[in-house]
Write a protein that holds these residues in place. Structure first.
Motif, PDB file in Angstrom:
ATOM      1  N   SER A 131      58.990  53.147  35.657  1.00 12.62           N
ATOM      2  CA  SER A 131      59.380  51.860  36.245  1.00 12.62           C
ATOM      3  C   SER A 131      58.386  51.377  37.296  1.00 12.62           C
ATOM      4  O   SER A 131      58.566  50.294  37.857  1.00 12.62           O
ATOM      5  CB  SER A 131      60.772  51.980  36.869  1.00 12.62           C
ATOM      6  OG  SER A 131      60.760  52.957  37.918  1.00 12.62           O
ATOM      7  N   TYR A 132      57.349  52.167  37.566  1.00 14.13           N
ATOM      8  CA  TYR A 132      56.385  51.804  38.606  1.00 14.13           C
ATOM      9  C   TYR A 132      55.584  50.576  38.197  1.00 14.13           C
ATOM     10  O   TYR A 132      55.130  50.463  37.055  1.00 14.13           O
ATOM     11  CB  TYR A 132      55.438  52.973  38.866  1.00 14.13           C
ATOM     12  CG  TYR A 132      54.346  52.670  39.867  1.00 14.13           C
ATOM     13  CD1 TYR A 132      54.583  52.709  41.229  1.00 14.13           C
ATOM     14  CD2 TYR A 132      53.068  52.328  39.428  1.00 14.13           C
ATOM     15  CE1 TYR A 132      53.585  52.448  42.153  1.00 14.13           C
ATOM     16  CE2 TYR A 132      52.052  52.060  40.330  1.00 14.13           C
ATOM     17  CZ  TYR A 132      52.314  52.113  41.681  1.00 14.13           C
ATOM     18  OH  TYR A 132      51.313  51.838  42.583  1.00 14.13           O
ATOM     19  N   CYS A 133      55.432  49.647  39.131  1.00 17.41           N
ATOM     20  CA  CYS A 133      54.630  48.433  38.890  1.00 17.41           C
ATOM     21  C   CYS A 133      53.856  48.137  40.165  1.00 17.41           C
ATOM     22  O   CYS A 133      54.419  47.657  41.156  1.00 17.41           O
ATOM     23  CB  CYS A 133      55.525  47.257  38.511  1.00 17.41           C
ATOM     24  SG  CYS A 133      54.606  45.721  38.161  1.00 17.41           S
ATOM     25  N   GLY A 134      52.563  48.462  40.147  1.00 18.55           N
ATOM     26  CA  GLY A 134      51.741  48.305  41.326  1.00 18.55           C
ATOM     27  C   GLY A 134      51.347  46.861  41.588  1.00 18.55           C
ATOM     28  O   GLY A 134      51.203  46.047  40.663  1.00 18.55           O
ATOM     29  N   GLU A 135      51.207  46.544  42.870  1.00 18.74           N
ATOM     30  CA  GLU A 135      50.769  45.212  43.263  1.00 18.74           C
ATOM     31  C   GLU A 135      49.271  45.051  42.962  1.00 18.74           C
ATOM     32  O   GLU A 135      48.515  46.014  42.935  1.00 18.74           O
ATOM     33  CB  GLU A 135      51.018  44.994  44.749  1.00 18.74           C
ATOM     34  CG  GLU A 135      52.485  44.955  45.139  1.00 18.74           C
ATOM     35  CD  GLU A 135      53.178  43.694  44.633  1.00 18.74           C
ATOM     36  OE1 GLU A 135      52.459  42.685  44.420  1.00 18.74           O
ATOM     37  OE2 GLU A 135      54.389  43.715  44.446  1.00 18.74           O
ATOM     38  N   CYS A 136      48.855  43.804  42.771  1.00 16.64           N
ATOM     39  CA  CYS A 136      47.449  43.508  42.481  1.00 16.64           C
ATOM     40  C   CYS A 136      46.732  42.936  43.696  1.00 16.64           C
ATOM     41  O   CYS A 136      45.716  42.237  43.559  1.00 16.64           O
ATOM     42  CB  CYS A 136      47.336  42.536  41.304  1.00 16.64           C
ATOM     43  SG  CYS A 136      47.939  43.222  39.745  1.00 16.64           S
ATOM     44  N   GLY A 137      47.245  43.196  44.872  1.00 22.64           N
ATOM     45  CA  GLY A 137      46.578  42.750  46.086  1.00 22.64           C
ATOM     46  C   GLY A 137      46.541  41.242  46.245  1.00 22.64           C
ATOM     47  O   GLY A 137      45.596  40.697  46.828  1.00 22.64           O
ATOM     48  N   GLY A 138      47.560  40.562  45.756  1.00 26.66           N
ATOM     49  CA  GLY A 138      47.613  39.105  45.877  1.00 26.66           C
ATOM     50  C   GLY A 138      46.944  38.355  44.747  1.00 26.66           C
ATOM     51  O   GLY A 138      47.022  37.123  44.688  1.00 26.66           O
ATOM     52  N   ALA A 139      46.306  39.058  43.822  1.00 25.27           N
ATOM     53  CA  ALA A 139      45.645  38.413  42.682  1.00 25.27           C
ATOM     54  C   ALA A 139      46.535  38.528  41.449  1.00 25.27           C
ATOM     55  O   ALA A 139      47.327  39.466  41.336  1.00 25.27           O
ATOM     56  CB  ALA A 139      44.294  39.063  42.410  1.00 25.27           C
ATOM     57  N   PRO A 140      46.454  37.586  40.524  1.00 29.91           N
ATOM     58  CA  PRO A 140      47.214  37.702  39.269  1.00 29.91           C
ATOM     59  C   PRO A 140      46.744  38.915  38.470  1.00 29.91           C
ATOM     60  O   PRO A 140      45.570  39.270  38.480  1.00 29.91           O
ATOM     61  CB  PRO A 140      46.878  36.395  38.538  1.00 29.91           C
ATOM     62  CG  PRO A 140      46.371  35.471  39.591  1.00 29.91           C
ATOM     63  CD  PRO A 140      45.699  36.330  40.610  1.00 29.91           C
ATOM     64  N   ALA A 141      47.667  39.575  37.803  1.00 25.05           N
ATOM     65  CA  ALA A 141      47.326  40.755  37.007  1.00 25.05           C
ATOM     66  C   ALA A 141      46.447  40.346  35.824  1.00 25.05           C
ATOM     67  O   ALA A 141      46.703  39.322  35.183  1.00 25.05           O
ATOM     68  CB  ALA A 141      48.593  41.441  36.508  1.00 25.05           C
ATOM     69  N   PRO A 142      45.413  41.104  35.524  1.00 25.45           N
ATOM     70  CA  PRO A 142      44.570  40.786  34.358  1.00 25.45           C
ATOM     71  C   PRO A 142      45.357  40.899  33.063  1.00 25.45           C
ATOM     72  O   PRO A 142      46.400  41.556  32.998  1.00 25.45           O
ATOM     73  CB  PRO A 142      43.457  41.843  34.421  1.00 25.45           C
ATOM     74  CG  PRO A 142      43.513  42.395  35.806  1.00 25.45           C
ATOM     75  CD  PRO A 142      44.939  42.271  36.253  1.00 25.45           C
ATOM     76  N   SER A 143      44.838  40.276  32.027  1.00 24.38           N
ATOM     77  CA  SER A 143      45.521  40.294  30.740  1.00 24.38           C
ATOM     78  C   SER A 143      45.354  41.615  30.005  1.00 24.38           C
ATOM     79  O   SER A 143      46.112  41.901  29.077  1.00 24.38           O
ATOM     80  CB  SER A 143      44.993  39.155  29.853  1.00 24.38           C
ATOM     81  OG  SER A 143      43.594  39.288  29.656  1.00 24.38           O
ATOM     82  N   ASN A 144      44.376  42.413  30.395  1.00 24.38           N
ATOM     83  CA  ASN A 144      44.099  43.655  29.669  1.00 24.38           C
ATOM     84  C   ASN A 144      44.695  44.892  30.336  1.00 24.38           C
ATOM     85  O   ASN A 144      44.269  46.012  30.062  1.00 24.38           O
ATOM     86  CB  ASN A 144      42.587  43.850  29.511  1.00 24.38           C
ATOM     87  CG  ASN A 144      41.861  43.883  30.838  1.00 24.38           C
ATOM     88  OD1 ASN A 144      42.427  43.539  31.870  1.00 24.38           O
ATOM     89  ND2 ASN A 144      40.594  44.297  30.817  1.00 24.38           N
ATOM     90  N   VAL A 145      45.663  44.711  31.242  1.00 19.37           N
ATOM     91  CA  VAL A 145      46.279  45.863  31.912  1.00 19.37           C
ATOM     92  C   VAL A 145      47.192  46.599  30.940  1.00 19.37           C
ATOM     93  O   VAL A 145      47.650  46.040  29.934  1.00 19.37           O
ATOM     94  CB  VAL A 145      47.076  45.408  33.156  1.00 19.37           C
ATOM     95  CG1 VAL A 145      46.136  44.834  34.202  1.00 19.37           C
ATOM     96  CG2 VAL A 145      48.148  44.395  32.774  1.00 19.37           C
ATOM     97  N   VAL A 146      47.450  47.868  31.247  1.00 17.44           N
ATOM     98  CA  VAL A 146      48.316  48.674  30.387  1.00 17.44           C
ATOM     99  C   VAL A 146      49.755  48.166  30.438  1.00 17.44           C
ATOM    100  O   VAL A 146      50.424  48.032  29.412  1.00 17.44           O
ATOM    101  CB  VAL A 146      48.251  50.157  30.804  1.00 17.44           C
ATOM    102  CG1 VAL A 146      49.222  50.997  29.987  1.00 17.44           C
ATOM    103  CG2 VAL A 146      46.822  50.685  30.633  1.00 17.44           C
TER     104      VAL A 146
END
Length: 420
Positions: free
Chosen positions: A136-151
């Motif tokens: 269930s873990y979902c890490g923050e992206c430091g204020g940036a939108p998550a890339p499309s190629n993330v797992v």
């Protein structure tokens, strides 16, 4: 006496009877010498007939939609692999950021320790999985939108995914200490550990056969509008006593495949017009600097080249043709702080300010193509004609020499007889 034939009048080889022939010692010596000369010259004709030459042709290159392989092996003794990025771009609009496929980084020990290899791994050094994390873990992206190629969609569970998110936003990333994912992976510690190391880039790039460039520069690269930008924060923020620069050694750089060793050995023989075909002018080039704010540029002119071995036939087959490239190069270097070349005796040369430190290769493709075709130096009929010329010419000269010796001997005998 047999009846004369109609061809008797046409006989150009008149005969003499045995009683009219005179054999002399000098004639025997001339005969032996002439036979030795004939054998020697015929051997030379045979060697010339067996000799393979290369006939160059210049034609218009009609290839379309082709791609070209660039093989490179370059060492940077003062640049850690963690900071080194390889990018490719061309005039067709194609860009390859942080090239990973087909290219490897090899970590090198410091020059003070001999510069030996530490380890070899794929170019992407942040391929750390996050399988050990809670599902269930979902890490923050430091204020940036998550890339499309993330797992995991919408999440940045690894340090590399945060770096990718920041690169897509054209944001500086730094050493990652502000992000929990990077702290868990000890990214900052690994970066500091490699500060004193060097790096060797080894592998193959595939590019379009159009005008373009590839370069090795520090930091993650990204596009900001029409500009190509690198995140230089980690390159400049170094601990006290440590510096980086782009001193480098080009072990090899070639465009296209390498000729087989047997063909290279044959072409390397003295007098062969293709002796330098497979010699690349940048192989073994060394550039040194102590200025971290320094830029090296190589302007490469590439000429497509085909090699057609002896026996090659486009219809029936035989040994295949080899497609490769030759190139010439002009190099240039400058400090990004500007200035002139007064230290080299050329104060009139002024350099502009600004740019990115690194090593840049700009290449241009020639519209002409060189075809090097192997061929025998002469045909079999040419060999036969040469043998006939050798035999006829040698015997003619030998006959003249023998005649001269014979006449000279007779004159000497007459002079001696008169004196007596």
């Amino acid at each position: 006496m047999p009846a004369k034939s109609r061809f008797t009048r046409l006989d150009a080889f008149t005969k003499t009877v045995d009683e009219a022939r005179v054999r002399t010692t000098s004639g025997g010596v001339v005969t032996i010498v002439s036979l030795i000369v004939v054998v020697f010259l015929i051997w030379g004709e045979w060697a010339d007939y067996r000799r393979v030459i290369v006939l160059p042709e210049l034609v218009v290159d009609k290839g379309r939609g082709e791609r070209m392989d660039i093989h490179l092996n370059i060492s940077f003794p003062k640049m850690p692999c963690e900071l080194l990025t390889l990018d490719v771009m061309d005039v067709s609009g194609e860009q390859q950021h942080g090239v990973a496929h087909g290219v490897h980084k090899v970590r090198l020990r410091p020059e003070s320790e001999g510069g030996g290899v530490i380890e070899s791994s794929a170019l992407n050094l942040h391929d750390d999985s996050a399988e050990h994390l809670d599902p269930s873990y979902c890490g923050e992206c430091g204020g940036a939108p998550a890339p499309s190629n993330v797992v995991k969609q919408g999440c940045c569970n690894t340090c590399e995914e945060i770096r990718e998110a920041y690169a897509q936003q054209s944001w500086a990333f730094g050493d990652g200490r502000a992000f929990e994912q990077c702290q868990r992976e000890h990214y900052a510690e690994r970066l500091e550990e490699q500060r004193h190391e060097g790096c060797r880039i080894d592998g193959t790039l595939q590019v379009n056969k159009v005008v373009g460039n590839f370069h090795l520069a520090p930091g993650r690269s990204f596009s900001n509008g029409n500009m190509h930008v690198h995140d230089l924060k980690n390159y400049w923020d170094v601990p006290d006593g440590k510096t980086h620069d782009f001193s480098h050694v080009i072990h090899s750089l070639r465009f296209g495949p390498k000729l087989p060793s047997d063909i290279r050995d044959r072409l390397g023989k003295a007098g062969n017009p293709l002796a330098f075909h497979n010699m690349n002018p940048l192989d073994g080039a060394i550039q040194n600097t102590v200025d971290p704010n320094f830029n090296f540029m190589y302007f490469v002119k590439i000429v497509p080249t085909s090699f057609l071995p002896l026996g090659w036939n486009s219809v029936s087959g035989g040994r295949g043709r080899i497609e490769s490239h030759q190139y010439s190069v002009t190099s240039h270097k400058r400090s990004l702080a500007g200035g002139d070349d007064a230290a080299e005796g050329h104060a009139e040369r002024l350099h502009s300010r600004g740019g990115i430190p690194g090593v840049f290769f700009s290449y241009d493709i020639s519209p002409m193509k060189v075809i090097n075709r192997e061929s025998q130096s002469k045909t079999f009929l040419g060999f036969i004609a040469g043998v006939c010329a050798v035999v006829g010419g040698t015997l003619t000269v030998a006959a003249a020499v023998d005649r001269g010796l014979f006449e000279g001997a007779n004159r000497m005998k007459k002079i001696r007889s008169k004196e007596l």
